[in-house]
Design a protein around this motif. Structure first.
Motif, PDB file in Angstrom:
ATOM      1  N   LEU A   8      20.959   0.786  42.606  1.00  0.00           N
ATOM      2  CA  LEU A   8      22.363   0.513  42.866  1.00  0.00           C
ATOM      3  C   LEU A   8      22.951   1.567  43.799  1.00  0.00           C
ATOM      4  CD1 LEU A   8      24.953  -1.059  42.505  1.00  0.00           C
ATOM      5  CD2 LEU A   8      25.291   0.127  40.320  1.00  0.00           C
ATOM      6  N   ALA A   9      22.612   2.818  43.559  1.00  0.00           N
ATOM      7  CA  ALA A   9      23.098   3.897  44.424  1.00  0.00           C
ATOM      8  C   ALA A   9      22.640   3.671  45.863  1.00  0.00           C
ATOM      9  CB  ALA A   9      22.600   5.250  43.909  1.00  0.00           C
ATOM     10  N   GLU A  10      21.375   3.298  46.042  1.00  0.00           N
ATOM     11  CA  GLU A  10      20.856   3.046  47.384  1.00  0.00           C
ATOM     12  C   GLU A  10      21.545   1.849  48.029  1.00  0.00           C
ATOM     13  OE1 GLU A  10      16.599   2.735  47.002  1.00  0.00           O
ATOM     14  OE2 GLU A  10      16.418   4.829  46.380  1.00  0.00           O
ATOM     15  N   ALA A  11      21.732   0.764  47.271  1.00  0.00           N
ATOM     16  CA  ALA A  11      22.374  -0.432  47.819  1.00  0.00           C
ATOM     17  C   ALA A  11      23.812  -0.151  48.230  1.00  0.00           C
ATOM     18  CB  ALA A  11      22.329  -1.563  46.795  1.00  0.00           C
ATOM     19  N   ALA A  12      24.478   0.709  47.485  1.00  0.00           N
ATOM     20  CA  ALA A  12      25.881   1.021  47.767  1.00  0.00           C
ATOM     21  C   ALA A  12      26.044   2.180  48.746  1.00  0.00           C
ATOM     22  CB  ALA A  12      26.609   1.350  46.460  1.00  0.00           C
ATOM     23  N   GLY A  13      24.968   2.919  48.972  1.00  0.00           N
ATOM     24  CA  GLY A  13      25.083   4.094  49.834  1.00  0.00           C
ATOM     25  C   GLY A  13      25.827   5.230  49.157  1.00  0.00           C
ATOM     26  N   THR A  18      26.915   9.735  41.273  1.00  0.00           N
ATOM     27  CA  THR A  18      28.147   8.935  41.261  1.00  0.00           C
ATOM     28  C   THR A  18      27.967   7.706  40.380  1.00  0.00           C
ATOM     29  OG1 THR A  18      28.731   9.698  43.470  1.00  0.00           O
ATOM     30  CG2 THR A  18      29.779   7.658  42.712  1.00  0.00           C
ATOM     31  N   ILE A  19      26.823   7.040  40.500  1.00  0.00           N
ATOM     32  CA  ILE A  19      26.540   5.860  39.686  1.00  0.00           C
ATOM     33  C   ILE A  19      26.416   6.255  38.219  1.00  0.00           C
ATOM     34  CG2 ILE A  19      24.921   3.964  39.260  1.00  0.00           C
ATOM     35  CD1 ILE A  19      26.573   3.807  41.931  1.00  0.00           C
ATOM     36  N   GLN A  20      25.721   7.337  37.963  1.00  0.00           N
ATOM     37  CA  GLN A  20      25.557   7.796  36.581  1.00  0.00           C
ATOM     38  C   GLN A  20      26.905   8.160  35.961  1.00  0.00           C
ATOM     39  OE1 GLN A  20      22.610  10.801  37.450  1.00  0.00           O
ATOM     40  NE2 GLN A  20      20.953   9.484  36.719  1.00  0.00           N
ATOM     41  N   ARG A  21      27.785   8.755  36.739  1.00  0.00           N
ATOM     42  CA  ARG A  21      29.121   9.095  36.244  1.00  0.00           C
ATOM     43  C   ARG A  21      29.894   7.817  35.902  1.00  0.00           C
ATOM     44  NH1 ARG A  21      30.254  12.452  39.896  1.00  0.00           N
ATOM     45  NH2 ARG A  21      31.287  11.087  41.381  1.00  0.00           N
ATOM     46  N   ALA A  22      29.789   6.798  36.764  1.00  0.00           N
ATOM     47  CA  ALA A  22      30.465   5.526  36.496  1.00  0.00           C
ATOM     48  C   ALA A  22      29.909   4.878  35.234  1.00  0.00           C
ATOM     49  CB  ALA A  22      30.304   4.593  37.687  1.00  0.00           C
ATOM     50  N   GLU A  23      28.604   4.900  35.065  1.00  0.00           N
ATOM     51  CA  GLU A  23      27.985   4.303  33.877  1.00  0.00           C
ATOM     52  C   GLU A  23      28.435   4.997  32.599  1.00  0.00           C
ATOM     53  OE1 GLU A  23      23.811   4.600  34.860  1.00  0.00           O
ATOM     54  OE2 GLU A  23      23.738   2.468  35.365  1.00  0.00           O
ATOM     55  N   ALA A  24      28.712   6.286  32.699  1.00  0.00           N
ATOM     56  CA  ALA A  24      29.125   7.063  31.533  1.00  0.00           C
ATOM     57  C   ALA A  24      30.626   6.954  31.274  1.00  0.00           C
ATOM     58  CB  ALA A  24      28.737   8.532  31.723  1.00  0.00           C
ATOM     59  N   GLY A  25      31.318   6.152  32.100  1.00  0.00           N
ATOM     60  CA  GLY A  25      32.748   5.964  31.897  1.00  0.00           C
ATOM     61  C   GLY A  25      33.609   6.988  32.607  1.00  0.00           C
ATOM     62  N   GLY A  26      32.995   7.765  33.482  1.00  0.00           N
ATOM     63  CA  GLY A  26      33.746   8.766  34.230  1.00  0.00           C
ATOM     64  C   GLY A  26      34.563   8.134  35.341  1.00  0.00           C
ATOM     65  N   SER A  27      35.436   8.917  35.913  1.00  0.00           N
ATOM     66  CA  SER A  27      36.303   8.390  36.965  1.00  0.00           C
ATOM     67  C   SER A  27      35.602   8.439  38.316  1.00  0.00           C
ATOM     68  CB  SER A  27      37.613   9.183  37.022  1.00  0.00           C
ATOM     69  OG  SER A  27      37.351  10.522  37.359  1.00  0.00           O
ATOM     70  N   ASN A  30      38.869   5.785  44.457  1.00  0.00           N
ATOM     71  CA  ASN A  30      39.101   4.395  44.850  1.00  0.00           C
ATOM     72  C   ASN A  30      38.100   3.956  45.914  1.00  0.00           C
ATOM     73  OD1 ASN A  30      41.205   4.012  43.070  1.00  0.00           O
ATOM     74  ND2 ASN A  30      42.781   4.547  44.561  1.00  0.00           N
ATOM     75  N   ALA A  31      37.778   4.866  46.834  1.00  0.00           N
ATOM     76  CA  ALA A  31      36.822   4.536  47.896  1.00  0.00           C
ATOM     77  C   ALA A  31      35.445   4.238  47.305  1.00  0.00           C
ATOM     78  CB  ALA A  31      36.739   5.675  48.905  1.00  0.00           C
ATOM     79  N   ASN A  32      35.001   5.046  46.344  1.00  0.00           N
ATOM     80  CA  ASN A  32      33.698   4.809  45.717  1.00  0.00           C
ATOM     81  C   ASN A  32      33.698   3.519  44.904  1.00  0.00           C
ATOM     82  OD1 ASN A  32      32.504   7.030  46.851  1.00  0.00           O
ATOM     83  ND2 ASN A  32      32.608   8.297  45.015  1.00  0.00           N
ATOM     84  N   MET A  33      34.796   3.229  44.224  1.00  0.00           N
ATOM     85  CA  MET A  33      34.881   1.974  43.467  1.00  0.00           C
ATOM     86  C   MET A  33      34.795   0.776  44.400  1.00  0.00           C
ATOM     87  SD  MET A  33      37.463   2.505  40.253  1.00  0.00           S
ATOM     88  CE  MET A  33      38.825   3.205  41.147  1.00  0.00           C
ATOM     89  N   ARG A  38      31.742  -3.745  46.753  1.00  0.00           N
ATOM     90  CA  ARG A  38      31.185  -4.474  47.901  1.00  0.00           C
ATOM     91  C   ARG A  38      29.672  -4.641  47.779  1.00  0.00           C
ATOM     92  NH1 ARG A  38      34.836  -1.297  50.919  1.00  0.00           N
ATOM     93  NH2 ARG A  38      33.111   0.005  51.624  1.00  0.00           N
ATOM     94  N   ALA A  39      28.984  -3.617  47.303  1.00  0.00           N
ATOM     95  CA  ALA A  39      27.529  -3.711  47.134  1.00  0.00           C
ATOM     96  C   ALA A  39      27.173  -4.749  46.080  1.00  0.00           C
ATOM     97  CB  ALA A  39      26.956  -2.342  46.753  1.00  0.00           C
ATOM     98  N   LEU A  40      27.913  -4.778  44.989  1.00  0.00           N
ATOM     99  CA  LEU A  40      27.644  -5.757  43.937  1.00  0.00           C
ATOM    100  C   LEU A  40      27.963  -7.172  44.415  1.00  0.00           C
ATOM    101  CD1 LEU A  40      28.973  -3.728  40.889  1.00  0.00           C
ATOM    102  CD2 LEU A  40      26.582  -4.336  41.355  1.00  0.00           C
ATOM    103  N   GLU A  41      29.057  -7.334  45.145  1.00  0.00           N
ATOM    104  CA  GLU A  41      29.404  -8.651  45.681  1.00  0.00           C
ATOM    105  C   GLU A  41      28.346  -9.138  46.660  1.00  0.00           C
ATOM    106  OE1 GLU A  41      34.256  -8.729  45.313  1.00  0.00           O
ATOM    107  OE2 GLU A  41      33.377  -7.849  47.115  1.00  0.00           O
TER     108      GLU A  41
END
Length: 69
Positions: A8-13, A18-27, A30-33, A38-41
């Motif tokens: 996921l990190a590679e697909a999103a660049g 950053t991905i691990q922080r998101a998975e853990a519920g971290g903030s 807005n740009a990273n979100m 966009r990568a998931l879409e």
């Protein structure tokens, strides 16, 4: 769809941390979100807005050839 955090990190660049922080519920910024969204879409995830039943996601239906002619 089954991606590891690294995929996921590679697909999103984005960085793996950053991905691990998101998975853990971290903030996230807005740009990273938005980058993550966009990568998931692009991979076929459809984000469903709040519609009384709550926001959600689903996978986009695969394109099927039309049966005309």
């Amino acid at each position: 769809m089954s991606w590891s955090a690294r995929e996921l990190a590679e697909a999103a660049g984005l960085g793996l941390s950053t991905i691990q922080r998101a998975e853990a519920g971290g903030s996230l910024t807005n740009a990273n979100m938005e980058t993550l969204r966009r990568a998931l879409e692009a991979a076929g995830v459809v984000f469903i807005p709040e519609n009384g039943g709550g926001a959600g996601v689903r996978l986009r239906k695969p394109n099927t050839p039309s049966s005309t002619g």
